[in-house]
Structures are given as C-alpha cells and as structure tokens.
Scaffold this active site. Structure first.
Site, PDB file in Angstrom:
ATOM      1  CB  VAL A  11      27.638  38.877  48.168  1.00 33.31           C
ATOM      2  CG1 VAL A  11      27.997  38.982  49.641  1.00 33.31           C
ATOM      3  CG2 VAL A  11      28.302  37.648  47.565  1.00 33.31           C
ATOM      4  CB  THR A 121      36.314  37.468  47.528  1.00 37.55           C
ATOM      5  OG1 THR A 121      35.147  36.715  47.841  1.00 37.55           O
ATOM      6  CG2 THR A 121      37.529  36.559  47.502  1.00 37.55           C
ATOM      7  CE  LYS A 158      26.386  25.082  47.579  1.00 34.20           C
ATOM      8  NZ  LYS A 158      26.431  25.130  49.047  1.00 34.20           N
ATOM      9  CG  ASN A 219      36.061  30.468  45.953  1.00 36.40           C
ATOM     10  OD1 ASN A 219      35.272  29.660  46.436  1.00 36.40           O
ATOM     11  ND2 ASN A 219      35.712  31.713  45.676  1.00 36.40           N
ATOM     12  CB  ALA A 263      34.583  15.377  33.861  1.00 34.30           C
ATOM     13  CB  CYS A 271      33.615  33.070  43.002  1.00 32.18           C
ATOM     14  SG  CYS A 271      32.427  34.196  43.757  1.00 32.18           S
TER      15      CYS A 271
HETATM   16  N1  LIG Z   1      28.536  36.039  43.714  1.00 29.77           N
HETATM   17  C1  LIG Z   1      28.934  35.076  44.536  1.00 29.77           C
HETATM   18  O1  LIG Z   1      28.515  33.928  44.454  1.00 29.77           O
HETATM   19  C2  LIG Z   1      29.917  35.390  45.627  1.00 29.77           C
HETATM   20  C3  LIG Z   1      30.094  34.472  46.669  1.00 29.77           C
HETATM   21  C4  LIG Z   1      30.987  34.779  47.682  1.00 29.77           C
HETATM   22  C5  LIG Z   1      31.710  35.958  47.626  1.00 29.77           C
HETATM   23  N2  LIG Z   1      31.540  36.820  46.594  1.00 29.77           N
HETATM   24  C6  LIG Z   1      32.294  38.071  46.598  1.00 29.77           C
HETATM   25  O2  LIG Z   1      31.430  39.103  47.050  1.00 29.77           O
HETATM   26  C7  LIG Z   1      31.720  40.339  46.378  1.00 29.77           C
HETATM   27  C8  LIG Z   1      30.484  40.839  45.664  1.00 29.77           C
HETATM   28  O3  LIG Z   1      30.139  39.916  44.654  1.00 29.77           O
HETATM   29  P1  LIG Z   1      28.739  39.994  43.906  1.00 29.77           P
HETATM   30  O4  LIG Z   1      28.672  38.793  43.032  1.00 29.77           O
HETATM   31  O5  LIG Z   1      27.657  40.238  44.879  1.00 29.77           O
HETATM   32  O6  LIG Z   1      28.973  41.323  43.020  1.00 29.77           O
HETATM   33  P2  LIG Z   1      27.900  42.140  42.188  1.00 29.77           P
HETATM   34  O7  LIG Z   1      28.630  42.718  41.035  1.00 29.77           O
HETATM   35  O8  LIG Z   1      26.692  41.306  41.947  1.00 29.77           O
HETATM   36  O9  LIG Z   1      27.459  43.315  43.180  1.00 29.77           O
HETATM   37  C9  LIG Z   1      28.283  44.356  43.571  1.00 29.77           C
HETATM   38  C10 LIG Z   1      27.422  45.607  43.695  1.00 29.77           C
HETATM   39  O10 LIG Z   1      28.176  46.633  44.321  1.00 29.77           O
HETATM   40  C11 LIG Z   1      27.764  47.877  43.779  1.00 29.77           C
HETATM   41  N3  LIG Z   1      28.779  48.887  44.112  1.00 29.77           N
HETATM   42  C12 LIG Z   1      30.022  49.039  43.596  1.00 29.77           C
HETATM   43  N4  LIG Z   1      30.662  50.031  44.230  1.00 29.77           N
HETATM   44  C13 LIG Z   1      29.829  50.526  45.170  1.00 29.77           C
HETATM   45  C14 LIG Z   1      29.947  51.546  46.165  1.00 29.77           C
HETATM   46  N5  LIG Z   1      31.055  52.227  46.332  1.00 29.77           N
HETATM   47  N6  LIG Z   1      28.873  51.774  46.950  1.00 29.77           N
HETATM   48  C15 LIG Z   1      27.763  51.051  46.809  1.00 29.77           C
HETATM   49  N7  LIG Z   1      27.594  50.068  45.910  1.00 29.77           N
HETATM   50  C16 LIG Z   1      28.621  49.806  45.100  1.00 29.77           C
HETATM   51  C17 LIG Z   1      27.581  47.571  42.317  1.00 29.77           C
HETATM   52  O11 LIG Z   1      26.768  48.529  41.683  1.00 29.77           O
HETATM   53  C18 LIG Z   1      26.927  46.183  42.376  1.00 29.77           C
HETATM   54  O12 LIG Z   1      25.533  46.257  42.403  1.00 29.77           O
HETATM   55  C19 LIG Z   1      32.885  40.017  45.448  1.00 29.77           C
HETATM   56  O13 LIG Z   1      34.091  40.315  46.104  1.00 29.77           O
HETATM   57  C20 LIG Z   1      32.773  38.526  45.241  1.00 29.77           C
HETATM   58  O14 LIG Z   1      34.009  37.923  44.921  1.00 29.77           O
HETATM   59  C21 LIG Z   1      30.639  36.572  45.603  1.00 29.77           C
END
Ligand SMILES: NC(=O)c1ccc[n+]([C@@H]2O[C@H](COP(=O)([O-])OP(=O)(O)OC[C@H]3O[C@@H](n4cnc5c(N)ncnc54)[C@H](O)[C@@H]3O)[C@@H](O)[C@H]2O)c1
Length: 459
Positions: A11, A121, A158, A219, A263, A271
């Site tokens: 994200v 999220t 997505k 979701n 299905a 997520c």
């Molecule tokens: N992946 C998706 O498709 C998606 C879609 C919508 C929402 N989200 C939500 O977005 C959020 C992030 O998801 P993601 O898939 O990008 O996660 P991810 O694990 O790919 O990335 C998170 C990043 O944050 C870094 N991090 C952790 N703590 C930190 C800090 N204190 N300072 C700086 N960096 C830090 C980690 O090293 C990691 O690189 C989640 O809450 C997820 O539910 C994800």
C-alpha cells in the site's frame, strides 16, 4: 504537496509512487533497511503491474525518495500517511503495534502542523489511539505550536491492479472531525485528492469511526460473497448442479451482480482473512457475535482444504511415491503476495502425506521460497520435495496429476495435447474452474473442478 509515507509495502509504495506521479514531493520511510536499499538502488521489492515504471521515473525526477531515517521523514511531510502492516494478533484482533510505533515517532519529532492519515486498515477507535500517542509524545517535549489532526483514509486498492485502482478509485473515503485542526486537515486532504476527482466527485466524507468501519465492512462483504459461493459449490457437487451455470444465473440479477461470485479453493491474501477476523474481534469486544462472518471464515478454512481432499479421495490417504504438478502459488494472479495463500495449505497437506511436487508461478517463486522455508522450518526433507520450475509445462513432466491453485492468465489456454503428453496421468484438479468440464471430457482428461462434478464423467 510534501508527503511522507510511513511503511513502504504494497500500500505504501503504491500510494507514494502514485502521489509522486501527480506532482507531489514524496518521501517513503521504511524500517526494513533491505527494502529501502533495493528501492534506492533502482529496484523494486514487490511485483505489481505498472508500479516499477512510475517508481523508476519519479525516483529519477527526484519526486520519490526512500529513507530509513525517521526524523527526516517526520520533518518532510505536511501530510504523514501511516501505511504500515496491521497483522492479526494471536486473538485475531488487528495488531496495532506498528501503527502506534509510527504515531509515536511522529509525536516525538514533529514541529508545526501535520495531517496524520491512517491508511492502514485499523479497527474503529484507532485514530483516537493514534492521536493520544502523538499528543503524549508532544507533551514530553518543550515544543511550541505543534498541532495535528488524525484523518482516516482507508485504502481499497486490489493487489495485482493496485496502480490502476489508486489512480482511478471507485471511491475515496475520508473520515475527519470537525475541530479547527480537523477542518484544516480536511482542506489539505481535499487539495491532495483534487486530481482524482476531476472527472466526477469520488470522495465520501464522513466521521472518522465510520471511515474506519467502512473498510472492514467492504472486505467482509467481499469475503462473504466468496464463501457463500464456495459453500454452494460444495453442495452443487453433491446434488448434481453446475455452480458456473448458477453463477451466471444469479449474477445477471443487477441486485446481485457478477463480481466476487467465483467458486474456488478459498480466498487468501493479506486482507480478507485478517480483516474478517479483526471485525469479529471488534464485535466480541462489544458483546456481539458476528455469526455470518464467523461462518465466512470457517467456510474459507474448509475451502482451502478442498483440493487436498479431492486428491486424497482420488489417490488415497498415503501419497508416498506420487508426484504432482502445481500451477500457481500467489494468493491471486498478478501479485507475488503469498500471505494466507491457498497454495500453502495444499502444499502442507500433500507434502505431509508423502508426495513430491513440481510447482510453477509466473512471479511469486522468490516469495514462495521465502515463506515456504518458514512454513517448513526444521523440516528440510519435506521442503526438498518441492521443486520450483520455470515453465508450467515442465512442472507437468511425469506428474500423476496437475493441480491449479491460482488463476493466472498464462494457465488459461494451455496446449492440452502437450500437457497430456507431459503428465503421467491426464488428471486435472482445477481449484479455480479455469476449464470447461465437457471440453476436458472430449480431451479424455479426468477433470475435478469446484462445484462442477455434474459435468464430468470421472466424478
Ligand atoms: N495489501 C493490500 O492489498 C492492502 C489493501 C488495502 C489495505 N491494506 C492495508 O494496508 C496496510 C499495509 O498493508 P501492506 O500490504 O502494504 O503491508 P506490508 O507488510 O506490505 O508493508 C508494511 C510495511 O511497513 C513497514 N513498517 C512497519 N512498521 C514501520 C514503522 N514504524 N515505520 C516505518 N515502516 C514500518 C514494514 O517494514 C513494511 O515494509 C495494512 O493495514 C493492510 O491491511 C492492504
């Protein structure tokens, strides 16, 4: 505008790159030094269509930078996006430790006015927790004029279509409050998102808690549709009904629609599984049980085992000496994300039963090697029974059956004559219903789909 993105994952990197593409000055922070090094050295740590190009061009023009320096990142952005992970805690709730650590860092170093945007999220009430942490940190310092407002802006992109989704969102949900700081934040966020609203207004303004809840509700609804169809597909297999015919029959009703009615062998990813669990946990905290979501999750856990069960029904409990081809490792196409992927459940089942496998995925092999090393930690003999191959047809060589787990486009129209010549037995277990059972029968391929047994001769 000057933007900081905290957390440069799926994200954060997409958000940062897209906002830089629109002319903003973006600094992405991550504590994972290896990830930042890849980005600073011209690489990209994840597979996401279209992302590499905009990261490269904005890195080159200086609008997109990457750092591990927290103080620099807090100083940079007037807007601070929190986009860190919110993985499930042991009890299923969203673990907020990364979010609150990011908030603490903002409070520790911020001067002047900052808009803090929760893009991760997060459960209802998190913005208040983030505000409290920042306020407590500011209070410990002798800093005049430090002020902020926390805004909720959940992300709906997505994986696999993240850049397109971010650039052309269906909606932008913003939760803000009506305080003076909240109004100031609202104006800045409105300005930031103006380019996305040129064609028509896409922003839905609401209170912070409702915005936080909206993401979970979305979701949960999508996961419900999938589990609903999976449960019906399992019944369809028993009562002699073709679930694909049913899908068309109900999807044509505009009140239902065609999306998310496929299905298959279960949903995965970062997520749906964790967000469904987290919403259930929120409900329990308020003495309510979300019966539908409880079932959605249970059905999905069962569904991830369906292909394994079909294999056992066909070949027996002991799979020692049997060799399978697997197409698809990622939790869905166009991503290398292996989080909660159905392939991991199936691999565990088949390997524990003694089988060997040759597996293929167009992009997720490196990530699969990493997560499977963790899944089979201390079980090197078992891990050694999974061979990674570069070509789907090579995976099929001498296999007792082909298992399809991810619906990559590259798997949709294989040369069936060649496939049959490679397989030891012409048997396909299709976890994504890619093929028509009647076509398979014409090709003398024994076919096991999901909810389609009425159309197959062998089942
Ligand atoms: N992946 C998706 O498709 C998606 C879609 C919508 C929402 N989200 C939500 O977005 C959020 C992030 O998801 P993601 O898939 O990008 O996660 P991810 O694990 O790919 O990335 C998170 C990043 O944050 C870094 N991090 C952790 N703590 C930190 C800090 N204190 N300072 C700086 N960096 C830090 C980690 O090293 C990691 O690189 C989640 O809450 C997820 O539910 C994800």
């Amino acid at each position: 505008m000057k933007i900081t993105i905290i957390g440069t994952g799926y994200v954060g990197l997409v958000t940062g790159a897209c906002l830089a593409e629109l002319g903003n000055d973006v600094l992405c922070l991550d504590l994972d030094a290896a990830k930042v090094a890849i980005l600073n050295n011209g690489g990209i740590p994840i597979h996401e269509p279209g992302l590499e190009v905009i990261v490269a061009s904005n890195r080159a023009n200086g609008r997109l930078k990457f750092t591990t320096d927290i103080q620099e990142s807090v100083a940079h952005g007037d807007i601070q996006f929190i986009a860190v992970g919110t993985p499930p805690d042991e009890d299923g709730s969203a673990d907020l430790k990364y979010v609150l650590a990011a908030a603490k860092n903002i409070g520790k170093y911020m001067q002047g006015f900052k808009v803090v945007i929760d893009k991760s999220t997060v459960p209802v009430g998190t913005a208040e927790k983030v505000a409290r942490v920042i306020r407590d940190e500011i209070a410990q310092r002798d800093v005049a004029g430090a002020d902020f407002s926390v805004v909720s802006n959940p992300e709906f992109l997505k994986e696999g279509a993240a850049v397109a989704d971010f650039m052309r969102p269906d909606r932008i949900v913003i939760g803000s409050d009506d305080t003076v700081s909240g109004q100031r934040a609202k104006a800045m966020v409105k300005h930031l998102y103006t380019p996305f609203n040129r064609n028509h207004e896409r922003t839905y303004w609401m209170d912070v808690r409702s915005a936080e809840f909206t993401k979970y509700a979305a979701n949960a609804m999508l996961a419900t549709r999938i589990s609903f169809m999976n449960e019906l597909a399992n019944l369809a297999d028993r009562v002699g009904v073709d679930i694909e015919a049913v899908r068309h029959g109900i999807g044509s009703d505009p009140r239902i629609g065609h999306s998310f009615l496929y299905a298959g062998c279960g949903y995965g990813g970062s997520c749906f599984p964790k967000d469904v669990q987290a919403l259930e946990k929120t409900a329990r905290e308020y003495d309510q049980e979300l019966l539908i979501l409880h079932a959605v999750e249970k059905v999905n856990q069962h569904q991830k085992q369906v292909l394994g069960k079909k294999v056992v029904a066909r070949f027996g409990e002991n799979l020692t000496g049997l060799h399978f081809a697997m197409w698809g490792l990622a939790f869905k196409p166009n991503t290398d994300d292996m989080r909660a992927a159905s392939s991991r459940v199936l691999l565990r089942e088949l390997i524990d039963r003694g089988a060997t496998l040759a597996v293929h995925d167009p992009v997720a092999v490196n990530e699969a090697r990493r997560v499977l090393a963790l899944d089979f930690d201390g079980e090197s003999e078992k891990l050694a029974r999974i061979e990674f191959v570069n070509n789907p047809m090579d995976a099929a060589n001498n296999a007792d059956a082909l298992l399809i787990v991810t619906e990559w486009k590259a798997y949709r129209s294989p040369d069936f004559a060649e496939l049959k010549s490679r397989l030891k037995n012409p048997i396909i277990f299709d976890g994504r219903n890619l093929f028509e059972p009647r076509d398979m029968a014409d090709l003398n391929i024994e076919y096991h789909g999901i909810g389609r047994s009425v159309l197959t001769q062998a089942e």
